[in-house]
Design an enzyme around this catalytic site. Structure first.
Site, PDB file in Angstrom:
ATOM      1  N   GLY A  82       0.822  -1.196   0.000  1.00 43.95           N
ATOM      2  CA  GLY A  82       0.000   0.000   0.000  1.00 43.95           C
ATOM      3  C   GLY A  82       0.861   1.252   0.000  1.00 43.95           C
ATOM      4  O   GLY A  82       2.091   1.173  -0.120  1.00 43.95           O
ATOM      5  N   ALA A  83       0.220   2.407   0.109  1.00 43.60           N
ATOM      6  CA  ALA A  83       0.955   3.677   0.189  1.00 43.60           C
ATOM      7  C   ALA A  83       0.070   4.706   0.873  1.00 43.60           C
ATOM      8  O   ALA A  83      -1.155   4.568   0.897  1.00 43.60           O
ATOM      9  CB  ALA A  83       1.340   4.168  -1.197  1.00 43.60           C
ATOM     10  N   LYS A  94       5.315   6.592   2.082  1.00 37.95           N
ATOM     11  CA  LYS A  94       4.949   5.394   2.817  1.00 37.95           C
ATOM     12  C   LYS A  94       5.456   5.521   4.252  1.00 37.95           C
ATOM     13  O   LYS A  94       6.266   6.372   4.558  1.00 37.95           O
ATOM     14  CB  LYS A  94       5.560   4.149   2.157  1.00 37.95           C
ATOM     15  CG  LYS A  94       4.805   3.743   0.883  1.00 37.95           C
ATOM     16  CD  LYS A  94       5.285   2.450   0.283  1.00 37.95           C
ATOM     17  CE  LYS A  94       5.323   1.269   1.199  1.00 37.95           C
ATOM     18  NZ  LYS A  94       4.041   0.945   1.852  1.00 37.95           N
ATOM     19  N   GLY A  96       3.171   5.259   7.021  1.00 41.71           N
ATOM     20  CA  GLY A  96       2.102   5.569   7.970  1.00 41.71           C
ATOM     21  C   GLY A  96       1.931   4.448   8.994  1.00 41.71           C
ATOM     22  O   GLY A  96       1.587   4.690  10.139  1.00 41.71           O
ATOM     23  N   GLU A 103       9.914  -2.087   4.159  1.00 41.43           N
ATOM     24  CA  GLU A 103       9.171  -1.951   2.904  1.00 41.43           C
ATOM     25  C   GLU A 103      10.093  -1.470   1.781  1.00 41.43           C
ATOM     26  O   GLU A 103      10.018  -1.947   0.650  1.00 41.43           O
ATOM     27  CB  GLU A 103       8.009  -0.969   3.081  1.00 41.43           C
ATOM     28  CG  GLU A 103       6.880  -1.533   3.937  1.00 41.43           C
ATOM     29  CD  GLU A 103       5.812  -0.514   4.281  1.00 41.43           C
ATOM     30  OE1 GLU A 103       4.696  -0.943   4.576  1.00 41.43           O
ATOM     31  OE2 GLU A 103       6.094   0.703   4.264  1.00 41.43           O
TER      32      GLU A 103
END
Ligand code: 5RP
Length: 230
Positions: A82-83, A94, A96, A103
Site C-alpha cells: 500500500g501507500a 509510505k 504511515g 518496505e
C-alpha cells in the site's frame, strides 16, 4: 473503503503467478492482499513471500503462505504494498504504518512493485500526508536540526513530531528505531528532498519512495484505475 482496498488487492493478485517470489507489504490494504493470497495458496498456488513487517509475517504464517528472507533469495519477482500518497510520477509517501524501512528494502530488491490503494491516496504533489522519517534514537536533537536544514534547502518547512504509539509511549519500529513525522505540505521536488534526507547520519530512511513503484492500482467508486510507470 475496505471494499475498495480489497478490490485493489484482488486486481494485483491477478498479476501473481505460480512460482513467484513476492514481497508482502504492510498496512490495511496490503492486509487484504495477503488475505486473498492466502486463499489462493490454500487452493494450491505455489509462491514464497518476504514480509515487510512482523505484523505481516504473523498474518502470512496464519494464512499458510511459505516465507523466505532476502538472505535466501537474490531477487523478488514482485512486491505488492500500500501507500499513504502516490503522485503522477508514481513516487510515494509510505510509512504511515511504521514499516517503511523493511518496505523499502523489499521494494528495492524486487523486479516490480505494484502499489494498491483507494483513490484518496492519489495526489498532485506529495506532502499533504506527514512524511515519516525513521531515525536512530541516539542524537535525536542533532538529527532534528539537520532535518530542518534539509527542509530549508529543499524549500519546505513544517512541524516535526516524534511518533507515539496508542499507549502514549514512543513508537518503536521493527528495526528498533523511532519515527519523526514531518508535516511539510506540498513537496515540490520529492527526489531532491529524498537525497538530502538520506545524507543525514541519524536518518535511517525516509518514507519517500522514489522510482520504486512500477504500477499503481487505484480503486474508486467508479471502478479500478491502473497507472503504469512510463
Ligand atoms: C506502512 C505503509 C502502508 O503501506 C501505508 O501506511 C498505507 O497503509 P493503508 O493501506 O493502511 O492505508 O507504508 O508502513
Amino acid at each position: 473503503m475496505e471494499a475498495l482496498k480489497r478490490q485493489a488487492a484482488a486486481c494485483a493478485l491477478e498479476r501473481v503467478a505460480g512460482g513467484m517470489t513476492l514481497g508482502l507489504g504492510t498496512g490495511s490494504t496490503a492486509r487484504h492482499f495477503v488475505d486473498l493470497l492466502g486463499e489462493k495458496v490454500r487452493a494450491g498456488l505455489k509462491v514464497v513471500g518476504v514480509p515487510t513487517s512482523e505484523a505481516t509475517r504473523a498474518q502470512a504464517e496464519q494464512c499458510g503462505i511459505r516465507l523466505t528472507t532476502l538472505d535466501e533469495v537474490d531477487r523478488l519477482d514482485l512486491t505488492v504494498d500500500g501507500a499513504d500518497e502516490v503522485d503522477p510520477a508514481l513516487d510515494l509517501i509510505k510509512g504511515g504504518g511504521g514499516a517503511l524501512l523493511r518496505e523499502k528494502i523489499v521494494a528495492a530488491a524486487s523486479d516490480r512493485m505494484i502499489v494498491i490503494a483507494d483513490e484518496t491516496k492519489w495526489v498532485d504533489a506529495l506532502g499533504r500526508f506527514p512524511l515519516p522519517v525513521e531515525v536512530i534514537p541516539f542524537g535525536l536533537g542533532a538529527t532534528r536540526r539537520a532535518l530542518e536544514k534539509a527542509f530549508a534547502v529543499a524549500g519546505v518547512s513544517g512541524q516535526m513530531a516524534l511518533r507515539k504509539g496508542k499507549d502514549g509511549h514512543v513508537f518503536v519500529t521493527d528495526g528498533g528505531h523511532w519515527i519523526v513525522d514531518c508535516h511539510l505540505g506540498r513537496i515540490a521536488d520529492a527526489p531532491r528532498l529524498a537525497g538530502l534526507l538520506n545524507a543525514i547520519p541519524g536518518v535511517v530512511e525516509s518514507g519517500l519512495f522514489i522510482g520504486l513503484a512500477s504500477t499503481v492500482v487505484l480503486a474508486g467508486a467508479s471502478g479500478i484505475r491502473i497507472v503504469e510507470r512510463r
